[in-house]
Design a protein around this motif. Structure first.
Motif, PDB file in Angstrom:
ATOM      1  N   SER A  12       0.965  -1.251   0.025  1.00 19.34           N
ATOM      2  CA  SER A  12       0.182   0.092  -0.091  1.00 19.34           C
ATOM      3  C   SER A  12       0.828   1.355   0.113  1.00 19.34           C
ATOM      4  O   SER A  12       2.157   1.222   0.501  1.00 19.34           O
ATOM      5  CB  SER A  12      -0.966   0.105   1.230  1.00 19.34           C
ATOM      6  OG  SER A  12      -1.628   1.056   1.358  1.00 19.34           O
ATOM      7  N   GLN A  14       2.186   3.992   1.421  1.00 24.10           N
ATOM      8  CA  GLN A  14       2.121   4.469   2.958  1.00 24.10           C
ATOM      9  C   GLN A  14       3.429   5.369   3.090  1.00 24.10           C
ATOM     10  O   GLN A  14       4.553   5.545   2.305  1.00 24.10           O
ATOM     11  CB  GLN A  14       2.164   3.332   3.743  1.00 24.10           C
ATOM     12  CG  GLN A  14       0.861   2.693   4.039  1.00 24.10           C
ATOM     13  CD  GLN A  14      -0.094   3.441   4.440  1.00 24.10           C
ATOM     14  OE1 GLN A  14      -0.172   4.094   5.594  1.00 24.10           O
ATOM     15  NE2 GLN A  14      -1.356   3.582   4.235  1.00 24.10           N
ATOM     16  N   MET A  19       3.781  -1.832   3.456  1.00 22.19           N
ATOM     17  CA  MET A  19       2.651  -1.754   4.307  1.00 22.19           C
ATOM     18  C   MET A  19       1.627  -2.631   3.749  1.00 22.19           C
ATOM     19  O   MET A  19       1.320  -2.418   2.466  1.00 22.19           O
ATOM     20  CB  MET A  19       2.077  -0.483   4.607  1.00 22.19           C
ATOM     21  CG  MET A  19       1.122  -0.378   5.654  1.00 22.19           C
ATOM     22  SD  MET A  19      -0.528  -1.099   5.215  1.00 22.19           S
ATOM     23  CE  MET A  19      -1.630  -0.289   6.180  1.00 22.19           C
ATOM     24  N   HIS A  21      -2.003  -4.555   4.108  1.00 19.75           N
ATOM     25  CA  HIS A  21      -3.064  -4.642   4.810  1.00 19.75           C
ATOM     26  C   HIS A  21      -3.629  -6.324   5.072  1.00 19.75           C
ATOM     27  O   HIS A  21      -3.634  -7.106   3.790  1.00 19.75           O
ATOM     28  CB  HIS A  21      -4.472  -3.947   4.305  1.00 19.75           C
ATOM     29  CG  HIS A  21      -4.476  -2.708   4.341  1.00 19.75           C
ATOM     30  ND1 HIS A  21      -4.578  -1.656   5.106  1.00 19.75           N
ATOM     31  CD2 HIS A  21      -3.857  -1.846   2.957  1.00 19.75           C
ATOM     32  CE1 HIS A  21      -4.493  -0.465   4.864  1.00 19.75           C
ATOM     33  NE2 HIS A  21      -4.002  -0.530   3.348  1.00 19.75           N
ATOM     34  N   ASN A  34      -2.580  -5.170  10.371  1.00 23.85           N
ATOM     35  CA  ASN A  34      -1.543  -4.464   9.012  1.00 23.85           C
ATOM     36  C   ASN A  34      -0.081  -4.798   9.529  1.00 23.85           C
ATOM     37  O   ASN A  34       0.255  -4.807  10.589  1.00 23.85           O
ATOM     38  CB  ASN A  34      -1.503  -2.825   8.933  1.00 23.85           C
ATOM     39  CG  ASN A  34      -2.734  -2.553   8.508  1.00 23.85           C
ATOM     40  OD1 ASN A  34      -3.296  -3.246   7.548  1.00 23.85           O
ATOM     41  ND2 ASN A  34      -3.340  -1.494   9.127  1.00 23.85           N
ATOM     42  N   TYR A  36       4.052  -3.994   8.457  1.00 19.15           N
ATOM     43  CA  TYR A  36       5.067  -2.874   8.266  1.00 19.15           C
ATOM     44  C   TYR A  36       6.363  -3.289   8.211  1.00 19.15           C
ATOM     45  O   TYR A  36       6.757  -4.242   8.918  1.00 19.15           O
ATOM     46  CB  TYR A  36       4.879  -2.001   9.192  1.00 19.15           C
ATOM     47  CG  TYR A  36       3.441  -1.031   9.272  1.00 19.15           C
ATOM     48  CD1 TYR A  36       3.441  -0.062   8.635  1.00 19.15           C
ATOM     49  CD2 TYR A  36       2.453  -1.446   9.986  1.00 19.15           C
ATOM     50  CE1 TYR A  36       2.144   0.899   8.228  1.00 19.15           C
ATOM     51  CE2 TYR A  36       1.316  -0.722   9.952  1.00 19.15           C
ATOM     52  CZ  TYR A  36       1.096   0.413   9.305  1.00 19.15           C
ATOM     53  OH  TYR A  36      -0.011   1.151   9.014  1.00 19.15           O
ATOM     54  N   ASP A  42      11.625   6.074   7.987  1.00 19.68           N
ATOM     55  CA  ASP A  42      10.304   5.755   7.590  1.00 19.68           C
ATOM     56  C   ASP A  42       9.206   5.974   8.854  1.00 19.68           C
ATOM     57  O   ASP A  42       9.904   5.686  10.077  1.00 19.68           O
ATOM     58  CB  ASP A  42      10.135   4.598   7.025  1.00 19.68           C
ATOM     59  CG  ASP A  42      10.432   4.343   5.355  1.00 19.68           C
ATOM     60  OD1 ASP A  42      10.810   5.226   4.941  1.00 19.68           O
ATOM     61  OD2 ASP A  42      10.439   3.130   5.010  1.00 19.68           O
ATOM     62  N   ALA A  45       2.761   6.089   9.961  1.00 14.99           N
ATOM     63  CA  ALA A  45       1.717   6.824   9.660  1.00 14.99           C
ATOM     64  C   ALA A  45       1.934   8.182   8.819  1.00 14.99           C
ATOM     65  O   ALA A  45       3.109   8.458   8.867  1.00 14.99           O
ATOM     66  CB  ALA A  45       0.861   7.349  11.008  1.00 14.99           C
ATOM     67  N   PHE A  46       1.180   8.698   8.281  1.00 12.75           N
ATOM     68  CA  PHE A  46       1.451   9.862   7.513  1.00 12.75           C
ATOM     69  C   PHE A  46       1.469  11.204   8.221  1.00 12.75           C
ATOM     70  O   PHE A  46       2.019  12.162   7.971  1.00 12.75           O
ATOM     71  CB  PHE A  46       0.286  10.087   6.551  1.00 12.75           C
ATOM     72  CG  PHE A  46      -0.110   9.203   5.370  1.00 12.75           C
ATOM     73  CD1 PHE A  46       1.020   9.105   4.471  1.00 12.75           C
ATOM     74  CD2 PHE A  46      -1.134   8.263   5.301  1.00 12.75           C
ATOM     75  CE1 PHE A  46       0.989   8.259   3.473  1.00 12.75           C
ATOM     76  CE2 PHE A  46      -1.115   7.518   4.308  1.00 12.75           C
ATOM     77  CZ  PHE A  46      -0.199   7.207   3.322  1.00 12.75           C
ATOM     78  N   TRP A 154       3.424  10.999  -0.667  1.00 14.39           N
ATOM     79  CA  TRP A 154       3.934   9.968  -0.657  1.00 14.39           C
ATOM     80  C   TRP A 154       3.720   8.858  -1.955  1.00 14.39           C
ATOM     81  O   TRP A 154       2.546   8.817  -2.299  1.00 14.39           O
ATOM     82  CB  TRP A 154       3.490   9.002   0.469  1.00 14.39           C
ATOM     83  CG  TRP A 154       3.959   9.649   1.831  1.00 14.39           C
ATOM     84  CD1 TRP A 154       4.929   9.338   2.664  1.00 14.39           C
ATOM     85  CD2 TRP A 154       3.297  10.541   2.606  1.00 14.39           C
ATOM     86  NE1 TRP A 154       4.635  10.234   3.792  1.00 14.39           N
ATOM     87  CE2 TRP A 154       3.606  11.023   3.693  1.00 14.39           C
ATOM     88  CE3 TRP A 154       2.087  11.463   2.158  1.00 14.39           C
ATOM     89  CZ2 TRP A 154       3.387  11.932   4.442  1.00 14.39           C
ATOM     90  CZ3 TRP A 154       1.431  12.311   2.987  1.00 14.39           C
ATOM     91  CH2 TRP A 154       2.213  12.494   4.135  1.00 14.39           C
ATOM     92  N   ARG A 156       4.447   4.953  -3.577  1.00 15.02           N
ATOM     93  CA  ARG A 156       4.756   3.573  -3.180  1.00 15.02           C
ATOM     94  C   ARG A 156       6.331   3.222  -2.864  1.00 15.02           C
ATOM     95  O   ARG A 156       6.850   3.523  -3.526  1.00 15.02           O
ATOM     96  CB  ARG A 156       4.468   2.451  -4.191  1.00 15.02           C
ATOM     97  CG  ARG A 156       4.421   0.942  -3.562  1.00 15.02           C
ATOM     98  CD  ARG A 156       3.636   0.175  -4.447  1.00 15.02           C
ATOM     99  NE  ARG A 156       2.066   0.232  -4.004  1.00 15.02           N
ATOM    100  CZ  ARG A 156       1.026   0.820  -4.837  1.00 15.02           C
ATOM    101  NH1 ARG A 156       1.395   1.072  -6.017  1.00 15.02           N
ATOM    102  NH2 ARG A 156      -0.135   0.977  -4.384  1.00 15.02           N
TER     103      ARG A 156
END
Length: 164
Positions: A12, A14, A19, A21, A34, A36, A42, A45-46, A154, A156
């Motif tokens: 995903s 992120q 990441m 799901h 999830n 990670y 890194d 979360a955003f 962001w 991929r």
């Protein structure tokens, strides 16, 4: 019973290198899950954020994750778990030199209203942000709710404009 291989799932877009799901592939109905992988620098979360209704738990498999919290930074080592209550602000980072591998679990499945705080260069402070997909679906973009300034973008496996 449901079974899946993490490596077979789509990555995903992120703030993390990887990441995936697990919620839907496992048929989970009451909590989110999830997987990670965070390269140095890194994040999970955003934005520094909270959830109105969801508790979050992070289990660190390898590396050391550092969570930005209202009480200051908290390091979580391999084999350790950290829990964030509803409405508690947090954002996890890889501040080390090794890749961080972790699982994130959240219950209930819904996040509820989220507050996503990011530094806005135009406003000069952390403001709540909206997250949207770019028109071509190739990126996620964060914009300040106060003035509309873009505060992060962001793609991929990479990020632009991120200020840890």
């Amino acid at each position: 019973m449901e079974k899946t291989a993490v490596a077979d799932l789509d990555d995903s877009i992120q703030a993390a290198a990887v990441m995936r799901h697990l919620t839907e592939p496992l048929g989970l109905t009451d909590f989110a899950m999830n997987y990670y992988e965070l390269e140095p620098g890194d994040s999970f979360a955003f934005a520094y954020h909270n959830h109105a209704v969801q508790e979050e738990v992070f289990y660190v498999i390898s590396g050391i994750a550092t969570f930005e919290t209202e009480d200051g930074p908290v390091e979580v080592a391999p084999g350790e778990v950290i829990r964030f209550d509803r409405t508690e602000f947090q954002r996890g980072w890889n501040r080390g030199d090794e890749r961080v591998v972790a699982l994130a679990l959240g219950a209930p499945l819904e996040y509820g209203k989220q507050v996503k705080l990011r530094h806005c260069p135009n406003c000069g402070e952390k403001t709540d942000n909206d997250l949207d997909r770019a028109d071509d679906e190739a990126a996620v973009i964060a914009c300040c709710k106060e003035c509309g300034t873009e505060t992060g973008r962001w793609y991929r496996g990479s990020m632009e404009g991120e200020v840890p």
